[in-house]
Design an enzyme around this catalytic site. Structure first.
Site, short mmCIF file in Angstrom:
data_model
loop_
_atom_site.label_atom_id
_atom_site.label_comp_id
_atom_site.label_asym_id
_atom_site.label_seq_id
_atom_site.Cartn_x
_atom_site.Cartn_y
_atom_site.Cartn_z
CG HIS A 49 -1.86 -1.08 1.37
ND1 HIS A 49 -1.80 -2.04 2.34
CD2 HIS A 49 -2.97 -1.39 0.61
CE1 HIS A 49 -2.80 -2.88 2.21
NE2 HIS A 49 -3.52 -2.52 1.16
CB SER A 198 -4.19 -6.86 4.91
OG SER A 198 -3.91 -5.66 4.24
#
Ligand code: PAF
Length: 294
Positions: A49, A198
């Protein structure tokens, strides 16, 4: 007396939770001549990210991040309730990548009572993860379209890790003539080869070892490709032989597809292809992919 809502700032980032206020703020930013770069996420940010945010920083005057764990893209038996969350840590990381504004809405504000619209990218969503996660890509396309309408970005940055998702969104943007440029950014791997996600947070140290099998299989196929192998089945066999040696892996799919539109490539590859894999290690579903191109 001013009736304007005071601006909330956390770690130096402007944080907005109301969709209506977000849209107003972005209409004003556009009117002020700002170029808006936007990175949509579900939070629990990692270096992948951060790399998107850094790329966005170079392409916009106003760098916007959204953090929203979108219930519409999770199936009934999936990990919505246990999806990892860490708003404070996310904003710290986002600040270090130069983010100006974070949009962090609640599910109730994004999907108020009476919400009933769904966006379906009917062909690209078929197969691969679309077959194993029914309704997932409709959930993704719907929320991304809504986010685009709220944030009004000039450029939208997405990771190539979610390769099918990227193609679904590219197709939606093209089909609906949305005035936004979609920029796909390279997948980032950890030192052990595992693609950043994640969901890696769910893995025990032992499962983490086992998870390496996915990238090892892809690397083996890429090596064969680099040595001149172009036969589709031979490339798949090469990767399958590595996956089959890992009993902890419950494979969802291993597939070779055309890199630009995800159609099935010919039996001897002529154009860039992408090898995609998905499967479970324990309760954790992992995906990965690698480009096979000269
Ligand atoms: O890739 C993700 O994190 C999500 O699918 C996205 C694009 C933010 C939509 O919820």
């Amino acid at each position: 007396m001013s009736t304007a809502t005071p601006t909330t700032r956390l770690h130096g980032i402007e944080v907005i939770d109301s969709p209506a206020r977000m849209q107003q703020r972005m209409i004003q930013a556009r009117a002020d001549g700002k170029r808006i770069a936007f990175v949509p996420t579900m939070g629990f940010l990692h270096e992948g990210h951060v790399s998107l945010l850094k790329a966005g920083r170079e392409r916009g005057d106003l760098l916007v991040l959204s953090i929203f764990v979108n219930p519409m893209q999770f199936g009934a038996s999936e990990d919505l309730s246990r999806y990892p969350r860490d708003l404070d840590g996310d904003l710290r990381k986002a600040a270090s990548a130069g983010t100006d504004l974070a949009f962090c809405p609640t599910p109730e504000s994004m999907y108020p009572v009476g919400f009933q619209t769904r966006v379906e990218v009917t062909e690209v969503q078929k197969g691969l993860c679309g077959d194993h996660r029914p309704g997932h890509f409709a959930g993704v396309a719907t929320v991304v379209l809504k986010l685009i309408n709220l944030v009004q970005p000039h450029v939208l940055l997405l990771g190539e890790k979610d390769y099918q998702q990227l193609q679904v969104i590219r197709r939606m943007v093209r089909d609906l003539a949305l005035p936004v440029e979609v920029l796909g950014c390279p997948l980032i791997r950890d030192d052990d080869g595992v693609a950043l996600s994640s969901r890696n947070a769910y893995l025990s140290p032992h499962e983490r070892e086992q998870a390496r099998t996915l990238s090892q299989a892809l690397f083996a196929a890429r090596q064969a490709f680099a040595h001149g192998e172009r036969r589709r089945d031979a490339l798949l066999d090469r990767a399958h032989s590595i996956l089959a040696a890992q009993p902890a892996l419950r494979l969802d799919y291993l597939e070779l597809r055309d890199a630009s539109d995800l159609t099935l490539p010919p039996s001897t590859l002529t154009d860039p292809a992408v090898l995609l894999v998905a499967g479970f290690i324990g309760r954790t579903r992992l995906i990965d992919n690698i480009l096979l191109a000269r």
